[in-house]
Design a protein around this motif. Structure first.
Motif, short mmCIF file in Angstrom:
data_model
loop_
_atom_site.label_atom_id
_atom_site.label_comp_id
_atom_site.label_asym_id
_atom_site.label_seq_id
_atom_site.Cartn_x
_atom_site.Cartn_y
_atom_site.Cartn_z
N GLN A 196 0.84 -1.19 0.00
CA GLN A 196 0.00 0.00 0.00
C GLN A 196 0.88 1.25 0.00
OE1 GLN A 196 -2.84 0.03 3.17
NE2 GLN A 196 -3.97 1.78 2.35
N VAL A 197 0.49 2.22 -0.79
CA VAL A 197 1.27 3.45 -0.94
C VAL A 197 0.60 4.58 -0.16
CG1 VAL A 197 2.05 5.18 -2.58
CG2 VAL A 197 2.17 2.75 -3.18
N HIS A 198 1.42 5.36 0.51
CA HIS A 198 0.94 6.53 1.23
C HIS A 198 1.67 7.76 0.74
CE1 HIS A 198 -1.40 4.24 4.19
NE2 HIS A 198 -0.40 3.38 4.19
N ILE A 199 0.90 8.83 0.54
CA ILE A 199 1.44 10.13 0.16
C ILE A 199 1.08 11.11 1.27
CG2 ILE A 199 1.49 11.94 -1.58
CD1 ILE A 199 2.42 9.29 -2.68
N VAL A 200 2.08 11.76 1.86
CA VAL A 200 1.82 12.65 3.00
C VAL A 200 2.51 13.99 2.77
CG1 VAL A 200 2.07 12.99 5.48
CG2 VAL A 200 1.64 10.69 4.57
N GLU A 201 1.70 15.06 2.83
CA GLU A 201 2.23 16.42 2.72
C GLU A 201 2.48 17.01 4.10
OE1 GLU A 201 -1.14 16.18 -0.48
OE2 GLU A 201 -0.87 15.64 1.62
N SER A 202 3.40 17.97 4.16
CA SER A 202 3.66 18.71 5.40
C SER A 202 4.21 20.08 5.04
CB SER A 202 4.65 17.95 6.29
OG SER A 202 5.89 17.79 5.63
N GLY A 203 4.24 20.96 6.04
CA GLY A 203 4.85 22.27 5.84
C GLY A 203 3.89 23.42 5.66
N GLY A 204 2.60 23.13 5.62
CA GLY A 204 1.64 24.22 5.48
C GLY A 204 1.57 25.06 6.74
N GLY A 205 0.85 26.18 6.64
CA GLY A 205 0.68 27.05 7.78
C GLY A 205 0.18 28.40 7.36
N SER A 206 0.30 29.35 8.28
CA SER A 206 -0.14 30.72 8.04
C SER A 206 1.06 31.62 7.91
CB SER A 206 -1.03 31.20 9.19
OG SER A 206 -2.22 30.45 9.26
N VAL A 207 1.00 32.54 6.96
CA VAL A 207 2.11 33.45 6.71
C VAL A 207 1.56 34.77 6.20
CG1 VAL A 207 2.44 32.64 4.34
CG2 VAL A 207 4.38 33.62 5.58
N GLN A 208 2.30 35.84 6.44
CA GLN A 208 1.89 37.15 5.96
C GLN A 208 2.24 37.30 4.48
OE1 GLN A 208 3.70 40.08 8.52
NE2 GLN A 208 2.09 39.87 10.06
N PRO A 209 1.54 38.19 3.79
CA PRO A 209 1.88 38.45 2.38
C PRO A 209 3.36 38.82 2.24
CG PRO A 209 -0.21 39.45 2.91
CD PRO A 209 0.34 38.94 4.21
N GLY A 210 3.99 38.26 1.22
CA GLY A 210 5.42 38.48 1.01
C GLY A 210 6.29 37.44 1.67
N GLY A 211 5.70 36.61 2.51
CA GLY A 211 6.47 35.60 3.21
C GLY A 211 6.71 34.36 2.38
N SER A 212 7.33 33.37 3.03
CA SER A 212 7.70 32.13 2.34
C SER A 212 7.28 30.92 3.16
CB SER A 212 9.22 32.07 2.13
OG SER A 212 9.68 33.12 1.31
N LEU A 213 7.03 29.83 2.45
CA LEU A 213 6.78 28.53 3.06
C LEU A 213 7.40 27.47 2.17
CD1 LEU A 213 3.02 28.58 4.19
CD2 LEU A 213 5.02 28.46 5.69
N ARG A 214 7.76 26.35 2.78
CA ARG A 214 8.27 25.22 2.03
C ARG A 214 7.43 23.99 2.35
NH1 ARG A 214 13.67 21.59 2.73
NH2 ARG A 214 14.16 21.21 0.54
N LEU A 215 6.77 23.47 1.34
CA LEU A 215 5.98 22.27 1.49
C LEU A 215 6.82 21.05 1.14
CD1 LEU A 215 2.62 23.35 -0.19
CD2 LEU A 215 3.39 23.71 2.15
#
Length: 122
Positions: free
Chosen positions: A1-20
């Protein structure tokens, strides 16, 4: 069985950065390609970015709305794909989904994660 799991989301102000991040686990024979999609409330799921997994080519493709701000990359050894998001805008707010095109014991197919929320707000 295969699992795909995302992480790294959240809240940020405009102009900011996130890495998923997105990790695939299970019995996987081959990964053909990896992609990110997003879905904002009331909207259809839309394409964000794609990266080929053929050898070392790693050809990428982006939606026009994120070109120059987002970058997709991969770690073949760990079955990981990343989405670096810079200069985030309120309109980037959505649930972000990872999709992988895999070859498993069941054959070739598309596998999706459950999604991770990204909120861009001041």
């Amino acid at each position: 069985q295969v699992h795909i799991v995302e992480s790294g989301g959240g809240s940020v102000q405009p102009g900011g950065s996130l890495r998923l991040s997105c990790a695939a686990s299970g019995t996987i024979s081959r990964i053909f390609g990896m992609a990110w999609y997003r879905q904002a409330p009331g909207n259809q799921r839309e394409f964000v970015a794609f990266i080929h997994n053929s050898g070392n080519s790693g050809t990428t493709n982006y939606a026009d709305s994120v070109k120059g701000r987002f970058s997709i990359s991969r770690d073949n050894a760990k079955n990981l794909v990343y989405l670096q998001m810079n200069s985030l805008k309120p309109e980037d707010t959505a649930v972000y989904y990872c999709e992988m095109q895999l070859l498993t014991a069941s054959g070739r197919g598309d596998y999706w994660g459950q999604g991770t929320q990204v909120t861009v707000s001041s």
